[in-house]
Design a protein around this motif. Structure first.
Motif: not given
Length: 165
Positions: A26, A44, A46, A110-111, A113-114, A116-117, A119, A123
């Motif tokens: 990643h 990072f 995605a 991206y959200g 995959r991660f 913590f970010v 959508r 956050t």
């Protein structure tokens, strides 16, 4: 004694192996250049297929370098504690800053995959929200990749290239 050249491969097999490594790792280290010289930055990412999405400050050196040359090289690899455990990708392609209409799709990818970010809804981390509000979204479209897999033998390389357009 030199490093062996990347072996020609069945394009479908090579592409499948490239996509498997994109799903497994990643962090992408971007290599860029500008009037001041060469530079590298880790981001990072995605992906959707061979499109790698990343977010960066538009005033970062690697983002600014895109006005000098939109083609970047990069590498992705996992942890390794000796030569025989190295597995990764060397890649190149063109990077574009995404237009506003393209951002929601990249942000969803991206959200996913991660987590913590966000959508698109914000956050629980205000510092992260502020950073994302100032950031720009980018897409690197891979047009060439070399897979390195020393677990199959030292110097094992498999090359994939996008079909001519």
């Amino acid at each position: 004694m030199g490093v062996p050249a990347a072996a020609p491969a069945d394009p479908d097999d090579a592409l499948a192996r490239v996509l498997e490594l994109l799903a497994r790792f990643h962090v992408l280290t971007l290599a860029c250049r500008d009037a001041e010289g060469s530079w590298a930055a880790a981001v990072f990412f995605a992906n959707e297929g061979l499109d790698l999405y990343f977010v960066s400050a538009p005033d970062s050196r690697h983002a600014r370098s895109l006005s000098f040359d939109a083609r970047l090289a990069g590498e992705i690899h996992g942890p390794a504690d000796d030569w025989r455990s190295i597995v990764g990708l060397q890649l190149s392609g063109e990077v574009q800053r995404l237009a506003q209409a393209e951002v929601p799709g990249a942000r969803r990818c991206y959200g996913a995959r991660f987590p913590f970010v966000d959508r698109g809804q914000g956050t629980a981390d205000r510092e992260l929200d502020r950073a994302l509000a100032k950031a720009a979204w980018y897409r690197l479209r891979i047009d060439e990749a070399v897979l390195i897999d020393n677990t199959r033998g030292l110097g094992q390389r498999l090359r994939w290239a996008a079909p001519a357009r």
